[in-house]
Design an enzyme around this catalytic site. Structure first.
Site, mmCIF file in Angstrom:
data_model
loop_
_atom_site.group_PDB
_atom_site.id
_atom_site.type_symbol
_atom_site.label_atom_id
_atom_site.label_comp_id
_atom_site.label_asym_id
_atom_site.label_seq_id
_atom_site.Cartn_x
_atom_site.Cartn_y
_atom_site.Cartn_z
ATOM 1 N N ALA A 10 0.893 -1.178 -0.021
ATOM 2 C CA ALA A 10 -0.012 -0.054 0.131
ATOM 3 C C ALA A 10 0.947 1.157 0.087
ATOM 4 O O ALA A 10 0.075 2.448 -0.256
ATOM 5 C CB ALA A 10 -0.984 0.065 1.209
ATOM 6 N N GLY A 12 5.150 3.446 -0.238
ATOM 7 C CA GLY A 12 6.516 3.527 -0.424
ATOM 8 C C GLY A 12 7.045 2.461 -1.409
ATOM 9 O O GLY A 12 6.465 2.299 -2.503
ATOM 10 N N ILE A 13 7.792 1.608 -0.860
ATOM 11 C CA ILE A 13 8.689 0.562 -1.753
ATOM 12 C C ILE A 13 7.878 -0.387 -2.315
ATOM 13 O O ILE A 13 7.816 -0.650 -3.514
ATOM 14 C CB ILE A 13 9.911 0.094 -0.974
ATOM 15 C CG1 ILE A 13 10.982 1.328 -0.526
ATOM 16 C CG2 ILE A 13 10.723 -1.086 -1.799
ATOM 17 C CD1 ILE A 13 12.172 0.849 0.309
ATOM 18 N N ASP A 32 -1.459 -6.147 2.685
ATOM 19 C CA ASP A 32 -1.099 -4.774 3.567
ATOM 20 C C ASP A 32 -2.092 -4.797 4.546
ATOM 21 O O ASP A 32 -3.175 -5.404 4.622
ATOM 22 C CB ASP A 32 -0.979 -3.448 2.726
ATOM 23 C CG ASP A 32 -0.079 -2.627 3.320
ATOM 24 O OD1 ASP A 32 -0.252 -2.219 4.572
ATOM 25 O OD2 ASP A 32 0.925 -2.291 2.662
ATOM 26 N N ASP A 41 -2.889 -8.397 8.993
ATOM 27 C CA ASP A 41 -1.985 -7.929 10.030
ATOM 28 C C ASP A 41 -0.934 -8.861 10.048
ATOM 29 O O ASP A 41 -0.875 -9.826 10.913
ATOM 30 C CB ASP A 41 -2.675 -7.529 11.174
ATOM 31 C CG ASP A 41 -1.813 -7.080 12.485
ATOM 32 O OD1 ASP A 41 -0.542 -6.775 11.999
ATOM 33 O OD2 ASP A 41 -2.100 -6.849 13.419
ATOM 34 N N GLY A 71 6.822 -3.558 6.510
ATOM 35 C CA GLY A 71 8.048 -3.227 7.459
ATOM 36 C C GLY A 71 7.785 -2.271 8.359
ATOM 37 O O GLY A 71 6.850 -1.108 7.866
ATOM 38 N N SER A 114 17.684 -4.242 4.995
ATOM 39 C CA SER A 114 18.022 -2.701 5.082
ATOM 40 C C SER A 114 19.886 -2.539 5.254
ATOM 41 O O SER A 114 20.420 -3.622 5.827
ATOM 42 C CB SER A 114 17.396 -2.049 6.331
ATOM 43 O OG SER A 114 18.172 -0.876 6.718
ATOM 44 N N TYR A 153 15.338 -2.439 15.312
ATOM 45 C CA TYR A 153 15.110 -2.513 13.815
ATOM 46 C C TYR A 153 16.144 -3.027 13.200
ATOM 47 O O TYR A 153 16.395 -3.801 12.169
ATOM 48 C CB TYR A 153 14.965 -1.088 13.215
ATOM 49 C CG TYR A 153 14.856 -0.742 11.893
ATOM 50 C CD1 TYR A 153 13.674 -0.966 11.213
ATOM 51 C CD2 TYR A 153 16.109 -0.276 11.003
ATOM 52 C CE1 TYR A 153 13.446 -0.657 9.707
ATOM 53 C CE2 TYR A 153 15.955 -0.296 9.667
ATOM 54 C CZ TYR A 153 14.535 -0.523 9.125
ATOM 55 O OH TYR A 153 14.391 -0.239 7.528
ATOM 56 N N LYS A 157 16.443 -6.743 10.642
ATOM 57 C CA LYS A 157 16.900 -6.629 9.518
ATOM 58 C C LYS A 157 18.131 -7.417 9.249
ATOM 59 O O LYS A 157 18.315 -8.264 8.226
ATOM 60 C CB LYS A 157 17.089 -5.281 8.967
ATOM 61 C CG LYS A 157 15.968 -4.473 8.673
ATOM 62 C CD LYS A 157 15.050 -4.913 7.617
ATOM 63 C CE LYS A 157 13.814 -4.130 7.424
ATOM 64 N NZ LYS A 157 12.686 -4.484 6.374
#
Ligand code: NAD
Length: 255
Positions: A10, A12-13, A32, A41, A71, A114, A153, A157
């Site tokens: 839904a 951004g990337i 999403d 979810d 993410g 990331s 975070y 990743k």
């Protein structure tokens, strides 16, 4: 026609990946929390199971691609949520959808890691082992006890990258390629929220890639489109940094 499921579709990337794949002729099943073919979810086991069931229903049990983009960043409501979405929200989908992918045509998985994972490469936080041993409850607890959500975070990743590299060795013979794209700073709502955060904003704004700018979502999608294509037929278990040189700036003592 190739059928590809994309999490985090839904925004951004993930949204940029969906657009490019659709333009290339793929049928895309977006997953999403909202505005997606599959609304689910991915922070909970039940949500992941529901997402998998719906994807299998929509794809008829045969899938050609999976791209895991969903993410949360450092402004997420909690570090444990970061752990659940970023690590388990990808690894569980990969595990459960692998049989459908193994029946696909030129099947491929791309996972969005990331450049932040590089921070853990020299000395991983202990919570990464909890993720890698699939202990979500313990990993969530360790994340909430760590010194800030940025630790969770980077750890999520890092663990995701290590998990995928190990899995690529095990599953190569099934014909399903698996690669990781590691973006640097990319102009998305997630990054915008980090820039506006009183705890991390200054550091985020001052951390500029050698190329002198942040990336656009379409530049990450370009790399994903390549990895999902036949042109990448011998690329498996790789980490592709798409970061304007950030990783080489942080780790240039070797490789
Ligand atoms: P974004 O916020 O624009 O998009 C993330 C998407 O994930 C959203 O659509 C969101 O609804 C979805 N999502 C979050 N939690 C979810 C849940 N529980 N269930 C289902 N969907 C959920 O962010 P983005 O920057 O496009 O991030 C995409 C990926 O790229 C993330 O994995 C992020 O960690 C990674 N990444 C981003 C950057 C950056 O600078 N933007 C850098 C490195 C890595």
């Amino acid at each position: 026609m190739s059928v590809t499921a994309v999490t985090g579709s839904a925004s951004g990337i993930g949204a940029a990946v969906c657009q490019q794949l659709r333009e290339a002729g793929h049928t895309v099943i977006g997953i999403d929390r909202q505005q997606a073919e599959v609304v689910a979810d991915l922070s909970t086991p039940q949500g992941r199971n529901d997402a998998v069931a719906k994807v299998l229903e929509l794809s008829g049990g045969k899938l050609d691609g999976l791209v895991c983009c969903a993410g949360l960043g450092v402004t997420a409501p909690s570090a444990s949520l970061v752990t659940s979405v970023n690590y388990f929200g990808s690894t569980e989908l990969i595990e459960q959808l692998h049989p459908a992918l193994a029946q696909g045509t030129n099947p491929a998985i791309t996972v969005i890691g990331s450049v932040a994972a590089s921070q853990m490469a020299a000395q991983p936080h202990p919570m990464t082992e909890l993720m890698l041993s699939n202990d979500e409850e313990a990993a969530r607890k360790a994340a909430d006890e760590a010194d800030g959500p940025h630790i969770a975070y980077a750890a999520s990743k890092y663990a995701l990258t290590v998990h995928c590299r190990r899995l690529a060795v095990k599953t190569g013979s099934t014909g399903v390629r698996l690669n990781i794209v590691a973006p640097g700073a990319v102009e998305t709502p997630l990054h915008e929220a980090s820039k506006n955060d009183p705890r991390f904003g200054e550091a985020v704004k001052n951390f500029v890639a050698p190329i002198g700018r942040n990336g656009e979502p379409s530049e990450i999608a370009d790399a994903v489109s390549f990895l999902q294509s036949k042109q990448a037929s011998f690329v498996h278990g790789s980490i592709l940094f798409v970061d304007g040189g950030m990783d080489s700036m942080m780790r240039n003592g070797g490789f």
